[in-house]
Design a protein around this motif. Structure first.
Motif, PDB file in Angstrom:
ATOM      1  N   HIS A   5       0.851  -1.189   0.000  1.00  0.00           N
ATOM      2  CA  HIS A   5       0.000   0.000   0.000  1.00  0.00           C
ATOM      3  C   HIS A   5       0.889   1.241   0.000  1.00  0.00           C
ATOM      4  O   HIS A   5       1.809   1.329   0.807  1.00  0.00           O
ATOM      5  N   VAL A   7       1.018   4.832   1.155  1.00  0.00           N
ATOM      6  CA  VAL A   7       0.298   5.700   2.084  1.00  0.00           C
ATOM      7  C   VAL A   7       0.377   7.134   1.593  1.00  0.00           C
ATOM      8  O   VAL A   7      -0.618   7.843   1.546  1.00  0.00           O
ATOM      9  N   ARG A  44      -1.504  -3.963  13.967  1.00  0.00           N
ATOM     10  CA  ARG A  44      -1.921  -2.633  13.507  1.00  0.00           C
ATOM     11  C   ARG A  44      -1.879  -1.600  14.634  1.00  0.00           C
ATOM     12  O   ARG A  44      -1.437  -0.483  14.413  1.00  0.00           O
ATOM     13  N   GLU A  72      -5.602   8.213   8.242  1.00  0.00           N
ATOM     14  CA  GLU A  72      -6.765   7.468   7.757  1.00  0.00           C
ATOM     15  C   GLU A  72      -6.318   6.303   6.880  1.00  0.00           C
ATOM     16  O   GLU A  72      -6.847   5.200   6.985  1.00  0.00           O
ATOM     17  N   LYS A  73      -5.353   6.553   5.999  1.00  0.00           N
ATOM     18  CA  LYS A  73      -4.861   5.479   5.125  1.00  0.00           C
ATOM     19  C   LYS A  73      -4.205   4.376   5.939  1.00  0.00           C
ATOM     20  O   LYS A  73      -4.392   3.200   5.652  1.00  0.00           O
ATOM     21  N   LYS A  75      -4.858   3.556   9.031  1.00  0.00           N
ATOM     22  CA  LYS A  75      -5.919   2.840   9.761  1.00  0.00           C
ATOM     23  C   LYS A  75      -6.653   1.864   8.866  1.00  0.00           C
ATOM     24  O   LYS A  75      -7.133   0.829   9.321  1.00  0.00           O
ATOM     25  N   SER A  76      -6.750   2.181   7.563  1.00  0.00           N
ATOM     26  CA  SER A  76      -7.511   1.343   6.646  1.00  0.00           C
ATOM     27  C   SER A  76      -6.732   0.102   6.170  1.00  0.00           C
ATOM     28  O   SER A  76      -7.305  -0.782   5.542  1.00  0.00           O
ATOM     29  N   ILE A  77      -5.450   0.040   6.488  1.00  0.00           N
ATOM     30  CA  ILE A  77      -4.630  -1.099   6.030  1.00  0.00           C
ATOM     31  C   ILE A  77      -4.833  -2.277   6.952  1.00  0.00           C
ATOM     32  O   ILE A  77      -4.859  -2.155   8.139  1.00  0.00           O
TER      33      ILE A  77
END
Length: 77
Positions: A5, A7, A44, A72-73, A75-77
């Motif tokens: 990902h 970020v 996480r 936010e990014k 947290k979404s992983i």
């Protein structure tokens, strides 16, 4: 297979990526000042604790807004 990902990517020399390798999260910070720094986290919450202590609004081109988007990014992983 690992999931990668991005970020943030401000340019070719300033970016943050996260690779999900099973239960391990590998965070790569790439900067024009320090080169590449790799961090490994087993959860996480551990990664988010690091990020909350690592980043400040002044670390980002658009300050508070970029910091919020980065968190936010992550947290979404």
């Amino acid at each position: 297979m690992f999931t990668k990902h991005t970020v943030y990517k401000h340019d070719n020399y300033n970016m943050l990526t996260v690779e999900v390798q099973g239960k391990t999260l590998v965070v790569r910070e790439i900067s024009d000042q320090w080169g590449e720094i790799c961090h490994k986290f087993v959860s996480r919450p551990e990664m988010m604790n690091w990020a909350e202590n690592r980043f400040l609004p002044e670390d980002f081109p658009n300050g508070e807004e970029d910091l919020r988007l980065t968190m936010e990014k992550l947290k979404s992983i």
